[in-house]
Every structure is written in C-alpha cells, then in structure tokens.
Design a protein around this motif. Structure first.
Motif, PDB file in Angstrom:
ATOM      1  N   MET A   1     115.525  -1.224  90.388  1.00 46.97           N
ATOM      2  CA  MET A   1     115.151   0.017  89.979  1.00 46.97           C
ATOM      3  C   MET A   1     113.711  -0.044  89.395  1.00 46.97           C
ATOM      4  SD  MET A   1     118.856   0.686  88.161  1.00 46.97           S
ATOM      5  CE  MET A   1     118.510   2.291  87.384  1.00 46.97           C
ATOM      6  N   ILE A   2     113.274   1.351  89.285  1.00 46.50           N
ATOM      7  CA  ILE A   2     111.684   1.500  89.101  1.00 46.50           C
ATOM      8  C   ILE A   2     111.511   2.358  87.862  1.00 46.50           C
ATOM      9  CG2 ILE A   2     109.412   2.235  90.124  1.00 46.50           C
ATOM     10  CD1 ILE A   2     111.000   2.032  92.994  1.00 46.50           C
ATOM     11  N   THR A   3     110.499   1.811  87.025  1.00 41.74           N
ATOM     12  CA  THR A   3     109.957   2.735  86.022  1.00 41.74           C
ATOM     13  C   THR A   3     108.582   3.073  86.104  1.00 41.74           C
ATOM     14  OG1 THR A   3     111.254   1.713  84.365  1.00 41.74           O
ATOM     15  CG2 THR A   3     109.482   3.052  83.392  1.00 41.74           C
ATOM     16  N   SER A   4     108.192   4.424  86.285  1.00 37.77           N
ATOM     17  CA  SER A   4     106.992   5.114  86.249  1.00 37.77           C
ATOM     18  C   SER A   4     106.239   5.227  84.879  1.00 37.77           C
ATOM     19  CB  SER A   4     107.040   6.323  86.907  1.00 37.77           C
ATOM     20  OG  SER A   4     105.567   7.003  86.468  1.00 37.77           O
ATOM     21  N   VAL A   5     105.298   4.439  84.524  1.00 38.17           N
ATOM     22  CA  VAL A   5     104.491   4.535  83.435  1.00 38.17           C
ATOM     23  C   VAL A   5     103.020   5.216  83.443  1.00 38.17           C
ATOM     24  CG1 VAL A   5     103.472   3.051  81.623  1.00 38.17           C
ATOM     25  CG2 VAL A   5     105.380   2.163  82.532  1.00 38.17           C
ATOM     26  N   THR A   6     103.061   6.444  82.652  1.00 34.39           N
ATOM     27  CA  THR A   6     101.817   7.222  82.953  1.00 34.39           C
ATOM     28  C   THR A   6     101.116   7.647  81.689  1.00 34.39           C
ATOM     29  OG1 THR A   6     102.798   8.048  84.863  1.00 34.39           O
ATOM     30  CG2 THR A   6     101.023   9.438  84.079  1.00 34.39           C
ATOM     31  N   PRO A   7     100.084   7.293  81.425  1.00 35.17           N
ATOM     32  CA  PRO A   7      99.561   7.683  80.174  1.00 35.17           C
ATOM     33  C   PRO A   7      98.659   9.136  80.179  1.00 35.17           C
ATOM     34  CG  PRO A   7      98.263   5.826  81.009  1.00 35.17           C
ATOM     35  CD  PRO A   7      98.974   6.341  82.048  1.00 35.17           C
ATOM     36  N   TYR A   8      98.863   9.861  79.137  1.00 38.34           N
ATOM     37  CA  TYR A   8      98.567  11.471  79.130  1.00 38.34           C
ATOM     38  C   TYR A   8      97.883  11.501  78.013  1.00 38.34           C
ATOM     39  CZ  TYR A   8      99.178  16.348  77.921  1.00 38.34           C
ATOM     40  OH  TYR A   8      98.878  17.650  77.583  1.00 38.34           O
ATOM     41  N   PHE A   9      96.682  12.416  78.039  1.00 36.14           N
ATOM     42  CA  PHE A   9      95.939  12.980  77.102  1.00 36.14           C
ATOM     43  C   PHE A   9      95.344  14.264  77.314  1.00 36.14           C
ATOM     44  CE2 PHE A   9      91.795  13.508  74.644  1.00 36.14           C
ATOM     45  CZ  PHE A   9      92.450  13.453  73.090  1.00 36.14           C
ATOM     46  N   GLU A  10      95.939  15.363  76.664  1.00 42.11           N
ATOM     47  CA  GLU A  10      95.634  16.642  76.471  1.00 42.11           C
ATOM     48  C   GLU A  10      95.309  17.240  77.832  1.00 42.11           C
ATOM     49  OE1 GLU A  10      92.568  17.045  73.718  1.00 42.11           O
ATOM     50  OE2 GLU A  10      93.830  16.410  71.895  1.00 42.11           O
ATOM     51  N   ASP A  11      96.102  17.312  79.039  1.00 43.61           N
ATOM     52  CA  ASP A  11      95.768  18.000  80.156  1.00 43.61           C
ATOM     53  C   ASP A  11      97.067  18.389  80.691  1.00 43.61           C
ATOM     54  OD1 ASP A  11      94.901  18.777  82.684  1.00 43.61           O
ATOM     55  OD2 ASP A  11      93.824  16.826  83.036  1.00 43.61           O
ATOM     56  N   GLU A  12      97.237  19.613  80.281  1.00 44.80           N
ATOM     57  CA  GLU A  12      98.523  20.392  80.578  1.00 44.80           C
ATOM     58  C   GLU A  12      98.896  20.750  82.037  1.00 44.80           C
ATOM     59  OE1 GLU A  12      99.562  24.011  78.604  1.00 44.80           O
ATOM     60  OE2 GLU A  12      97.935  23.670  77.400  1.00 44.80           O
ATOM     61  N   PRO A  22     107.148  15.526  93.998  1.00 43.78           N
ATOM     62  CA  PRO A  22     108.482  15.138  94.833  1.00 43.78           C
ATOM     63  C   PRO A  22     108.929  13.546  94.697  1.00 43.78           C
ATOM     64  CG  PRO A  22     107.413  16.672  96.002  1.00 43.78           C
ATOM     65  CD  PRO A  22     106.500  16.043  94.958  1.00 43.78           C
ATOM     66  N   TRP A  23     107.763  12.883  94.826  1.00 40.45           N
ATOM     67  CA  TRP A  23     108.030  11.387  94.659  1.00 40.45           C
ATOM     68  C   TRP A  23     108.896  10.811  93.615  1.00 40.45           C
ATOM     69  CZ3 TRP A  23     105.915   8.390  90.907  1.00 40.45           C
ATOM     70  CH2 TRP A  23     104.887   8.818  90.381  1.00 40.45           C
ATOM     71  N   LEU A  24     108.636  11.602  92.365  1.00 39.37           N
ATOM     72  CA  LEU A  24     109.446  11.330  91.304  1.00 39.37           C
ATOM     73  C   LEU A  24     110.749  11.077  91.402  1.00 39.37           C
ATOM     74  CD1 LEU A  24     107.753  13.016  88.164  1.00 39.37           C
ATOM     75  CD2 LEU A  24     107.491  10.829  88.702  1.00 39.37           C
ATOM     76  N   ASP A  25     111.250  11.826  92.384  1.00 37.25           N
ATOM     77  CA  ASP A  25     112.811  11.790  92.774  1.00 37.25           C
ATOM     78  C   ASP A  25     113.326  10.334  93.010  1.00 37.25           C
ATOM     79  OD1 ASP A  25     112.988  14.499  92.309  1.00 37.25           O
ATOM     80  OD2 ASP A  25     113.057  15.029  94.508  1.00 37.25           O
ATOM     81  N   CYS A  26     112.408   9.327  93.393  1.00 42.43           N
ATOM     82  CA  CYS A  26     112.577   8.062  93.869  1.00 42.43           C
ATOM     83  C   CYS A  26     112.572   7.086  92.506  1.00 42.43           C
ATOM     84  CB  CYS A  26     111.803   7.645  94.763  1.00 42.43           C
ATOM     85  SG  CYS A  26     111.704   8.631  96.284  1.00 42.43           S
ATOM     86  N   ILE A  27     112.035   7.637  91.446  1.00 41.92           N
ATOM     87  CA  ILE A  27     111.932   6.892  90.146  1.00 41.92           C
ATOM     88  C   ILE A  27     112.976   7.038  89.199  1.00 41.92           C
ATOM     89  CG2 ILE A  27     110.394   6.607  88.102  1.00 41.92           C
ATOM     90  CD1 ILE A  27     108.881   5.898  90.889  1.00 41.92           C
ATOM     91  N   ASP A  28     113.417   5.947  88.803  1.00 46.10           N
ATOM     92  CA  ASP A  28     114.881   5.731  87.776  1.00 46.10           C
ATOM     93  C   ASP A  28     114.390   6.149  86.527  1.00 46.10           C
ATOM     94  OD1 ASP A  28     116.411   4.608  89.892  1.00 46.10           O
ATOM     95  OD2 ASP A  28     115.037   3.104  89.931  1.00 46.10           O
ATOM     96  N   GLU A  29     113.360   6.013  86.000  1.00 47.21           N
ATOM     97  CA  GLU A  29     112.854   6.235  84.747  1.00 47.21           C
ATOM     98  C   GLU A  29     111.419   6.362  84.674  1.00 47.21           C
ATOM     99  OE1 GLU A  29     113.219   3.644  80.494  1.00 47.21           O
ATOM    100  OE2 GLU A  29     112.509   2.621  82.306  1.00 47.21           O
ATOM    101  N   VAL A  30     111.241   7.648  83.886  1.00 46.78           N
ATOM    102  CA  VAL A  30     109.615   8.110  83.860  1.00 46.78           C
ATOM    103  C   VAL A  30     109.252   8.051  82.420  1.00 46.78           C
ATOM    104  CG1 VAL A  30     108.214   9.899  84.238  1.00 46.78           C
ATOM    105  CG2 VAL A  30     110.058   9.681  85.856  1.00 46.78           C
ATOM    106  N   ILE A  31     108.232   7.067  82.216  1.00 52.41           N
ATOM    107  CA  ILE A  31     107.612   7.150  80.697  1.00 52.41           C
ATOM    108  C   ILE A  31     106.169   7.705  80.853  1.00 52.41           C
ATOM    109  CG2 ILE A  31     107.161   5.625  78.872  1.00 52.41           C
ATOM    110  CD1 ILE A  31     109.166   3.536  79.783  1.00 52.41           C
ATOM    111  N   ILE A  32     106.129   8.715  79.878  1.00 47.92           N
ATOM    112  CA  ILE A  32     104.814   9.335  79.701  1.00 47.92           C
ATOM    113  C   ILE A  32     104.422   8.828  78.373  1.00 47.92           C
ATOM    114  CG2 ILE A  32     103.607  11.631  79.708  1.00 47.92           C
ATOM    115  CD1 ILE A  32     105.745  12.576  81.581  1.00 47.92           C
ATOM    116  N   ILE A  33     102.940   8.424  77.969  1.00 44.97           N
ATOM    117  CA  ILE A  33     102.642   7.994  76.827  1.00 44.97           C
ATOM    118  C   ILE A  33     101.332   8.978  76.339  1.00 44.97           C
ATOM    119  CG2 ILE A  33     101.771   6.223  75.396  1.00 44.97           C
ATOM    120  CD1 ILE A  33     103.224   5.359  78.545  1.00 44.97           C
ATOM    121  N   ASP A  34     101.676   9.785  75.476  1.00 44.65           N
ATOM    122  CA  ASP A  34     100.685  10.737  75.038  1.00 44.65           C
ATOM    123  C   ASP A  34      99.893   9.998  74.036  1.00 44.65           C
ATOM    124  OD1 ASP A  34      99.164  12.493  73.577  1.00 44.65           O
ATOM    125  OD2 ASP A  34     100.762  13.968  73.160  1.00 44.65           O
ATOM    126  N   ASP A  35      98.491  10.031  74.585  1.00 50.13           N
ATOM    127  CA  ASP A  35      97.564   8.873  73.733  1.00 50.13           C
ATOM    128  C   ASP A  35      97.014   9.838  72.620  1.00 50.13           C
ATOM    129  OD1 ASP A  35      95.676   6.915  73.171  1.00 50.13           O
ATOM    130  OD2 ASP A  35      94.625   7.215  75.055  1.00 50.13           O
TER     131      ASP A  35
END
Length: 127
Positions: A1-12, A22-35
């Motif tokens: 199983m796969i987790t995507s880890v993605t930093p985010y900062f003020e970019d709507e 579409p590739w997020l469909d293959c990911i089991d867990e998506v973690i977005i970290i607001d910096d």
C-alpha cells in the motif's frame, strides 16, 4: 500500500489541480502538509474536492498543518508526513509537479511498487 506525502503552501490552484490528478486513484493514503500558510485554505479546498467525489474517499485524505511559517520547510513537512504515514511505501510529490500526460506511466510505476518490483523514476520518465 502506498502513501503520497505532499507539502503545500498557499497555492490554491496547484492544490486543486493536484487533487484532480487521475493517478491519485492508485494511492491508498494522501497526506498533504500545510507549511504554515497564512490562510487555512487547504482544508476548504480538500473538503470541497471530497464533496464532489462519487465514491466516498474521505478516509484516504489527511491534512496536517505546521502552525507557524518557518520559511521554506518542505523537507520538514515531508518528514512529518513520513512519520504519520500508515503504509509501507511513500511517494514524495511536490504540489507543483504536473503528471498530465504521464498518468498511465505513473499508474504502472505504482503498480510495480505494489508488486515490490524495482522501478526508477527520474525527470518525468520511467526506466
């Protein structure tokens, strides 16, 4: 199983594009970290994205927030996301990476990860 880890900062715009990938469909867990964004827009953007989903995927998305803007801290956000991940594989993806046109390649790459095959990924090309 796969987790995507993605930093985010003020970019709507980038976050909305990322969430519709579409590739997020293959990911089991998506973690977005607001910096430490001044406005907490990520929560609202993710909530709106989840409302539009035909299949409920709420449990798939997690938003973590660094409460203070410490400057360019993407590495710290990635480390936090890695610590919080619940899966065996991590896919570190920056919010501004655009995989349009490579969605099938990404899906193949992720399938290989699931099968524990070695696959390299560099400069947008699989080898």
């Amino acid at each position: 199983m796969i987790t995507s880890v993605t930093p985010y900062f003020e970019d709507e715009k980038q976050l909305k594009r990322f969430l519709s990938s579409p590739w997020l469909d293959c990911i089991d867990e998506v973690i977005i970290i607001d910096d430490g964004s001044r406005k907490e827009l990520a929560k609202d953007i993710i909530r709106e994205h989840l409302r539009k989903q035909v299949i409920p995927v709420k449990q798939k998305f997690r938003l973590l927030r660094v409460s203070e803007n410490l400057g360019f801290n993407a590495h710290g956000c990635r480390n936090l996301g890695a610590q919080q991940a619940t899966n065996d594989w991590l896919l570190m993806v920056d919010i501004d990476i655009d995989f349009r046109g490579l969605d099938e390649n990404i899906k193949t790459y992720l399938d290989c990860m699931q099968e524990k095959q070695f696959v390299g990924f560099k400069f947008g090309l699989m080898f």
